[in-house]
Design an enzyme around this catalytic site. Structure first.
Site, PDB file in Angstrom:
ATOM      1  N   TYR A  31      11.383   8.133  15.359  1.00  0.00           N
ATOM      2  CA  TYR A  31      11.166   8.082  13.910  1.00  0.00           C
ATOM      3  C   TYR A  31      12.200   8.965  13.212  1.00  0.00           C
ATOM      4  CZ  TYR A  31       8.827   8.716   9.394  1.00  0.00           C
ATOM      5  OH  TYR A  31       8.538   8.780   8.048  1.00  0.00           O
TER       6      TYR A  31
ATOM      7  N   ALA B 266      15.091   9.897  14.349  1.00  0.00           N
ATOM      8  CA  ALA B 266      16.414   9.276  14.509  1.00  0.00           C
ATOM      9  C   ALA B 266      16.621   8.144  13.519  1.00  0.00           C
ATOM     10  CB  ALA B 266      16.572   8.761  15.944  1.00  0.00           C
TER      11      ALA B 266
ATOM     12  N   VAL C 204      10.756  -7.614   7.316  1.00  0.00           N
ATOM     13  CA  VAL C 204      12.105  -7.207   6.893  1.00  0.00           C
ATOM     14  C   VAL C 204      12.968  -6.675   8.042  1.00  0.00           C
ATOM     15  CG1 VAL C 204      11.679  -6.867   4.440  1.00  0.00           C
ATOM     16  CG2 VAL C 204      11.115  -5.032   6.041  1.00  0.00           C
TER      17      VAL C 204
ATOM     18  N   LYS D 111      15.253   7.786  10.581  1.00  0.00           N
ATOM     19  CA  LYS D 111      15.409   8.316   9.229  1.00  0.00           C
ATOM     20  C   LYS D 111      16.745   9.054   9.074  1.00  0.00           C
ATOM     21  CE  LYS D 111      11.484   6.804   7.627  1.00  0.00           C
ATOM     22  NZ  LYS D 111      11.418   5.797   6.558  1.00  0.00           N
TER      23      LYS D 111
ATOM     24  N   ARG E 187       0.848  -1.198   0.000  1.00  0.00           N
ATOM     25  CA  ARG E 187       0.000   0.000   0.000  1.00  0.00           C
ATOM     26  C   ARG E 187       0.883   1.248   0.000  1.00  0.00           C
ATOM     27  NH1 ARG E 187      -2.056  -0.448   6.333  1.00  0.00           N
ATOM     28  NH2 ARG E 187       0.030  -0.564   7.237  1.00  0.00           N
TER      29      ARG E 187
END
Length: 246
Positions: A155, A157, A64, A159, A15
Site C-alpha cells: 500500500y 509503495a 478502474v 501511494k 462512499r
C-alpha cells in the site's frame, strides 16, 4: 468557489472520501461523474442523493484497474457531459499484514487498483485537457506514501508511486496549463479504517496533534480548494492532510 459547467470525475466515489469529494463538487455547481467497481447499490444511492440536490450527475460501474473499462467509461462521459475537466483519482484499497505473508496476486491487485487506476484514468483524461489547454488532476494519496507503514508495505509503495507520478506529470503537463497535485491523507474516519478496535482507534488518535481522525468532508473541502482558482499557481505538490500526525 463555482465549478458550474465543469465536469468532474471522481473514481471510487460510492462512499467514504470519494463520495465526500464528489458531493463537494456537486454543491459547487459541477457536473459529477460517480464511479465504483463493485458497490452497485451504494453507487446508485449516491447518484440519487446528488440528483435530489439538483446536481447533474451520472454513475458508472467500472473497474478502474482495467484500462478498457476506463476507456468505456470515458466514452460514456464524453457522450453525456463532454470531456473531463477535473479528474480526481481516488479509488484505492488496502491490505494489512506482513509483506512476506502476501501472495504475488495480492500485491499485484493492490498495485493495479491503487496505482494502475491512476495511470489509466490520467492517460485517458489528458488528451482533451491538452487540447483545451486547461485541466486539473488531483490524486488521493496517503501519508504512508511518504513515511512508509509497517504491515502496509505494498500500500505504501503504491501511494509512493502516485506521489512520484504526480510530480512528474505536473512537469509534463504544466506547459499545457494543466495542474497536477496530490493529497496525502492521514487517518480519515472511513470504512477502510473500520478494522480497528476502539482501543486501537484511541491509540491512533493519541498520535495525531489534533487528537482525532479526519473527516471525509474535510478532504472534500480541501480537494475543492486545490481544484479552484485559489490554487492556480500550485502544481506538482504532495500536500499532507493528517491533523499533525507526521
Amino acid at each position: 468557489m463555482d465549478f458550474t459547467n465543469k465536469t468532474v470525475l471522481v473514481t471510487g466515489s460510492s462512499r467514504g472520501i470519494g463520495k465526500a469529494i464528489a458531493f463537494a463538487f456537486g454543491r459547487a455547481g459541477a457536473r459529477v461523474v460517480l464511479n465504483a467497481s463493485r458497490s452497485k447499490d451504494q453507487l446508485a444511492e449516491a447518484k440519487k442523493e446528488l440528483e435530489e440536490m439538483g446536481v447533474p450527475c451520472m454513475a458508472v460501474l467500472a473497474d478502474v484497474s482495467d484500462y478498457n473499462a476506463c476507456k468505456d467509461m470515458f466514452l460514456q462521459i464524453q457522450d453525456a457531459f463532454g470531456p473531463v475537466d477535473i479528474l480526481v483519482n481516488n479509488a484505492g484499497i488496502s491490505h494489512i499484514g506482513l509483506f512476506t505473508d502476501m501472495t504475488p496476486e495480492q500485491w499485484q491487485h493492490v498495485l493495479n487498483v491503487n496505482l494502475g487506476s491512476v495511470l489509466n484514468c490520467t492517460h485517458l483524461a489528458v488528451p482533451a485537457m491538452v487540447h483545451n489547454k486547461t485541466g486539473v488532476i488531483l490524486n488521493i494519496s496517503s501519508m504512508w506514501g511518504e513515511a512508509g507503514a509497517s504491515c502496509e508495505a505494498v500500500y505504501s509503495a503504491s501511494k509512493g508511486g502516485i506521489n512520484a507520478f504526480t510530480k512528474a506529470m505536473a512537469k509534463e503537463l504544466g506547459p499545457s496549463g494543466i495542474r497536477v497535485n496530490a493529497i496525502a491523507c492521514g487517518v480519515i474516519d472511513t470504512e477502510m479504517n473500520a478494522c480497528f478496535s476502539e482501543e486501537e482507534r484511541a491509540e491512533l488518535a493519541d498520535e495525531i496533534a489534533l487528537m482525532r481522525f479526519g473527516k471525509p468532508e474535510e478532504v472534500g473541502r480541501f480537494a475543492l480548494t486545490l481544484a479552484s482558482e485559489s490554487a492556480s499557481f500550485l502544481t506538482g505538490q504532495i500536500i499532507t492532510l493528517d491533523g499533525g500526525m507526521l
